[in-house]
Design a protein around this motif. Structure first.
Motif, mmCIF file in Angstrom:
data_model
loop_
_atom_site.group_PDB
_atom_site.id
_atom_site.type_symbol
_atom_site.label_atom_id
_atom_site.label_comp_id
_atom_site.label_asym_id
_atom_site.label_seq_id
_atom_site.Cartn_x
_atom_site.Cartn_y
_atom_site.Cartn_z
ATOM 1 N N VAL A 94 -17.623 -2.647 18.154
ATOM 2 C CA VAL A 94 -18.301 -1.347 18.157
ATOM 3 C C VAL A 94 -18.079 -0.627 16.830
ATOM 4 C CG1 VAL A 94 -18.426 0.907 19.294
ATOM 5 C CG2 VAL A 94 -18.177 -1.173 20.670
ATOM 6 N N ALA A 115 -18.637 6.140 22.141
ATOM 7 C CA ALA A 115 -19.691 5.162 22.460
ATOM 8 C C ALA A 115 -19.294 4.305 23.655
ATOM 9 C CB ALA A 115 -19.977 4.285 21.243
ATOM 10 N N LEU A 116 -18.027 3.880 23.711
ATOM 11 C CA LEU A 116 -17.578 3.070 24.846
ATOM 12 C C LEU A 116 -17.594 3.872 26.142
ATOM 13 C CD1 LEU A 116 -14.640 1.064 23.228
ATOM 14 C CD2 LEU A 116 -16.845 0.167 24.003
ATOM 15 N N ARG A 118 -19.688 6.181 26.887
ATOM 16 C CA ARG A 118 -21.084 6.334 27.309
ATOM 17 C C ARG A 118 -21.576 5.133 28.111
ATOM 18 N NH1 ARG A 118 -23.601 10.707 25.497
ATOM 19 N NH2 ARG A 118 -22.948 11.726 23.564
ATOM 20 N N ARG A 139 -23.584 -4.228 27.187
ATOM 21 C CA ARG A 139 -23.201 -2.833 27.010
ATOM 22 C C ARG A 139 -22.384 -2.630 25.728
ATOM 23 N NH1 ARG A 139 -20.546 -0.727 32.304
ATOM 24 N NH2 ARG A 139 -20.242 -2.900 32.849
ATOM 25 N N ALA A 143 -23.255 -0.050 22.826
ATOM 26 C CA ALA A 143 -22.268 0.884 22.289
ATOM 27 C C ALA A 143 -22.175 0.778 20.778
ATOM 28 C CB ALA A 143 -20.898 0.615 22.923
#
Length: 324
Positions: A94, A115-116, A118, A139, A143
């Motif tokens: 990420v 981001a993680l 989310r 995912r 992210a």
């Protein structure tokens, strides 16, 4: 947010993208839909900067980015294969784009964590990529794209490697996340249900050309061409003028053919004589295949419907479409 101005992309003599012009509004979720080889992924890669156009311009947020490399564009892409680094952890993957952008370490950590969170993976930051399921890897890829805070998110069939149940669940999550963030999104898929469920507008492509752009409901109910009617919703397209006139009750206009969706072609006491050739149970409906007027047609009927001894069909709704 995105303006494509007469984009042409040639590979030798092949025009993979053939004069496409399109505007995608700020905050819109726009899908490019079409069969394999229609040019939709090539067009997406042109927006991303991975494929320079042979002709035309790409503008993002009012800036001409046609000659800019991918890392100099305000975009992030989620690939079909996810394109994750197997020798890195979730968090390192990420953070990768942020490291390329030389984002300071403290800011990088904050954006990775955000981001993680989310995508509900905050507890897996230290896990190696090979230890994740396909849905989790998808995912992580999302992210990574979100972490660089792009103006435009680009998706190249990101759900195609997931099983049906996971694909449907991830599709719902993706829709909610896009609505929450308001990020302009350009999404490529060959899955009609996916395009209809996710999109504010859909553009149908064929052989490098953009045939029709509309809201999903309009596109489904009012296809303009035979290809769009067949590809989006599986309409029966009837080019036999005699059969078309018997089903519609009027002669076809010049250059047009009859389109009847399977749910609108129904068994009736009187109508066009037909013969059932096969049927299959699909859960909410049964799918009947019949021969009528020398043509194979498809119907969706209630599973409890018995096959009458003498079968006739009629069109409860229909539409004249351009014959392409």
């Amino acid at each position: 947010m995105i303006i494509l101005d007469r984009i042409v992309k040639k590979f030798g003599p092949v025009r993979a993208v053939d004069g496409v012009s399109l505007e995608v509004e700020r905050g819109e979720f726009f899908s490019l839909l079409g069969p394999s080889g229609c040019g939709k992924s090539t067009l997406l890669r042109t927006v991303a900067g991975f494929e320079p156009p042979t002709e035309g311009r790409v503008l993002i947020d009012g800036v001409d980015v046609t000659d800019r490399p991918p890392q100099k564009r305000p975009t992030a892409m989620v690939f079909q294969s996810y394109a994750l680094f197997p020798n890195m952890t979730v968090g390192e993957n990420v953070a990768y784009g942020l490291r390329v952008q030389k984002v300071p370490r403290a800011e990088r950590r904050r954006r990775v964590a955000e981001a993680l969170a989310r995508v509900d993976l905050e507890t897996l930051e230290s896990r190696p990529i090979p230890n994740l399921s396909g849905g989790q890897q998808q995912r992580v890829a999302l992210a990574r794209a979100l972490a660089v805070e792009p103006n435009v998110l680009l998706f190249d069939e990101p759900l195609s490697n997931l099983d049906v149940a996971l694909r449907e669940r991830t599709r719902t999550e993706l829709k909610l996340l896009q609505r929450e963030l308001g990020t302009t999104s350009l999404y490529v898929t060959h899955d009609q249900q996916e395009a209809l469920a996710l999109s504010d507008r859909v553009g149908v492509m064929r052989a490098g050309k953009l045939l029709q752009v509309d809201a999903p409901e309009v596109l489904y109910a009012s296809p303009k061409t035979a290809f769009v009617a067949e590809f989006l919703g599986g309409s029966n397209v009837i080019r036999d003028a005699g059969l078309a006139e018997r089903l519609a009750g009027e002669a076809p206009p010049d250059g047009h053919v009859l389109a009847v969706r399977p749910e609108h072609l129904v068994p009736a006491p009187s109508g066009e004589p037909a013969r059932l050739t096969s049927r299959q149970f699909l859960g909410l409906v049964s799918e009947w295949f019949v021969e009528a007027g020398g043509h194979a047609l498809r119907l969706f009927v209630d599973p409890a419907t018995a096959v009458p001894e003498t079968l006739s069909v009629t069109a409860s709704q229909w539409r004249w479409v351009e014959d392409d």
